[in-house]
Design a protein around this motif. Sequence first.
Motif, mmCIF file in Angstrom:
data_model
loop_
_atom_site.group_PDB
_atom_site.id
_atom_site.type_symbol
_atom_site.label_atom_id
_atom_site.label_comp_id
_atom_site.label_asym_id
_atom_site.label_seq_id
_atom_site.Cartn_x
_atom_site.Cartn_y
_atom_site.Cartn_z
ATOM 1 N N ARG A 131 0.829 -1.212 0.000
ATOM 2 C CA ARG A 131 0.000 0.000 0.000
ATOM 3 C C ARG A 131 0.862 1.261 0.000
ATOM 4 O O ARG A 131 0.542 2.235 -0.673
ATOM 5 C CB ARG A 131 -0.942 0.002 1.211
ATOM 6 N N LEU A 132 1.941 1.233 0.779
ATOM 7 C CA LEU A 132 2.833 2.383 0.830
ATOM 8 C C LEU A 132 3.529 2.592 -0.511
ATOM 9 O O LEU A 132 3.660 3.727 -0.985
ATOM 10 C CB LEU A 132 3.863 2.210 1.945
ATOM 11 N N ALA A 133 3.933 1.520 -1.156
ATOM 12 C CA ALA A 133 4.562 1.613 -2.476
ATOM 13 C C ALA A 133 3.593 2.212 -3.494
ATOM 14 O O ALA A 133 3.974 3.055 -4.318
ATOM 15 C CB ALA A 133 5.044 0.236 -2.936
ATOM 16 N N MET A 134 2.333 1.805 -3.421
ATOM 17 C CA MET A 134 1.314 2.363 -4.319
ATOM 18 C C MET A 134 1.142 3.857 -4.065
ATOM 19 O O MET A 134 1.052 4.650 -5.011
ATOM 20 C CB MET A 134 -0.016 1.632 -4.132
ATOM 21 N N PHE A 135 1.105 4.236 -2.795
ATOM 22 C CA PHE A 135 0.962 5.645 -2.437
ATOM 23 C C PHE A 135 2.143 6.456 -2.970
ATOM 24 O O PHE A 135 1.960 7.522 -3.560
ATOM 25 C CB PHE A 135 0.862 5.793 -0.919
ATOM 26 N N LEU A 136 3.347 5.940 -2.780
ATOM 27 C CA LEU A 136 4.541 6.650 -3.242
ATOM 28 C C LEU A 136 4.562 6.789 -4.766
ATOM 29 O O LEU A 136 4.980 7.823 -5.289
ATOM 30 C CB LEU A 136 5.804 5.942 -2.746
ATOM 31 N N GLU A 137 4.085 5.771 -5.454
ATOM 32 C CA GLU A 137 4.018 5.844 -6.912
ATOM 33 C C GLU A 137 3.058 6.945 -7.363
ATOM 34 O O GLU A 137 3.371 7.728 -8.266
ATOM 35 C CB GLU A 137 3.582 4.496 -7.487
ATOM 36 N N VAL A 138 1.909 7.013 -6.719
ATOM 37 C CA VAL A 138 0.940 8.070 -7.034
ATOM 38 C C VAL A 138 1.559 9.436 -6.742
ATOM 39 O O VAL A 138 1.474 10.363 -7.552
ATOM 40 C CB VAL A 138 -0.368 7.884 -6.234
ATOM 41 N N LEU A 139 2.206 9.544 -5.604
ATOM 42 C CA LEU A 139 2.822 10.808 -5.195
ATOM 43 C C LEU A 139 3.896 11.257 -6.181
ATOM 44 O O LEU A 139 3.972 12.433 -6.543
ATOM 45 C CB LEU A 139 3.406 10.653 -3.793
ATOM 46 N N GLU A 140 4.710 10.323 -6.643
ATOM 47 C CA GLU A 140 5.775 10.645 -7.586
ATOM 48 C C GLU A 140 5.240 11.108 -8.939
ATOM 49 O O GLU A 140 5.887 11.873 -9.646
ATOM 50 C CB GLU A 140 6.679 9.433 -7.790
ATOM 51 N N ASN A 141 4.049 10.638 -9.295
ATOM 52 C CA ASN A 141 3.486 10.947 -10.612
ATOM 53 C C ASN A 141 2.569 12.162 -10.618
ATOM 54 O O ASN A 141 2.021 12.510 -11.658
ATOM 55 C CB ASN A 141 2.750 9.720 -11.160
ATOM 56 N N ILE A 142 2.438 12.802 -9.488
ATOM 57 C CA ILE A 142 1.588 13.992 -9.426
ATOM 58 C C ILE A 142 2.356 15.191 -9.977
ATOM 59 O O ILE A 142 3.510 15.421 -9.630
ATOM 60 C CB ILE A 142 1.133 14.267 -7.981
ATOM 61 N N ASP A 143 1.683 15.926 -10.825
ATOM 62 C CA ASP A 143 2.257 17.144 -11.376
ATOM 63 C C ASP A 143 1.805 18.316 -10.495
ATOM 64 O O ASP A 143 0.614 18.637 -10.454
ATOM 65 C CB ASP A 143 1.777 17.350 -12.807
ATOM 66 N N PRO A 144 2.734 18.942 -9.787
ATOM 67 C CA PRO A 144 2.360 20.036 -8.877
ATOM 68 C C PRO A 144 1.631 21.191 -9.573
ATOM 69 O O PRO A 144 0.834 21.889 -8.954
ATOM 70 C CB PRO A 144 3.690 20.528 -8.316
ATOM 71 N N GLU A 145 1.884 21.350 -10.849
ATOM 72 C CA GLU A 145 1.258 22.446 -11.592
ATOM 73 C C GLU A 145 -0.229 22.204 -11.874
ATOM 74 O O GLU A 145 -0.985 23.153 -12.038
ATOM 75 C CB GLU A 145 1.998 22.664 -12.921
ATOM 76 N N THR A 146 -0.608 20.934 -11.928
ATOM 77 C CA THR A 146 -2.006 20.626 -12.287
ATOM 78 C C THR A 146 -2.771 19.931 -11.175
ATOM 79 O O THR A 146 -3.945 19.589 -11.353
ATOM 80 C CB THR A 146 -2.044 19.736 -13.546
ATOM 81 N N THR A 147 -2.140 19.717 -10.029
ATOM 82 C CA THR A 147 -2.798 19.025 -8.927
ATOM 83 C C THR A 147 -3.909 19.888 -8.344
ATOM 84 O O THR A 147 -3.727 21.071 -8.102
ATOM 85 C CB THR A 147 -1.774 18.688 -7.825
ATOM 86 N N GLU A 148 -5.048 19.252 -8.159
ATOM 87 C CA GLU A 148 -6.200 19.950 -7.598
ATOM 88 C C GLU A 148 -6.420 19.521 -6.150
ATOM 89 O O GLU A 148 -5.847 18.531 -5.684
ATOM 90 C CB GLU A 148 -7.443 19.632 -8.435
ATOM 91 N N LEU A 149 -7.256 20.234 -5.468
ATOM 92 C CA LEU A 149 -7.557 19.956 -4.072
ATOM 93 C C LEU A 149 -8.105 18.541 -3.886
ATOM 94 O O LEU A 149 -7.775 17.852 -2.913
ATOM 95 C CB LEU A 149 -8.540 20.988 -3.524
ATOM 96 N N ASP A 150 -8.922 18.078 -4.818
ATOM 97 C CA ASP A 150 -9.465 16.720 -4.745
ATOM 98 C C ASP A 150 -8.350 15.683 -4.757
ATOM 99 O O ASP A 150 -8.439 14.653 -4.079
ATOM 100 C CB ASP A 150 -10.423 16.453 -5.901
#
Length: 61
Positions: free
Chosen positions: A18-37
């Motif tokens: 679960r932690l590995a999945m979370f880290l993968e999602v976190l790494e793939n987030i683009d700070p420029e387009t990340t929304e509050l949701d």
Amino acid sequence: MGKSIYKKDDQLSYLKERLAMFLEVLENIDPETTELDDIDRLITIIDELETKIEQFKKRSE
């Protein structure tokens, strides 16, 4: 819901996965387009992990 996990090795494997999945999602987030949701969903994932850890602690006591 899934089957309850009682073996410590299985619990640890579950949490690592679960932690590995979370880290993968976190790494793939683009700070420029990340929304509050998106951030709310990440917080929810962390809360779920925290809940699971507490459940596993109680099972091992």
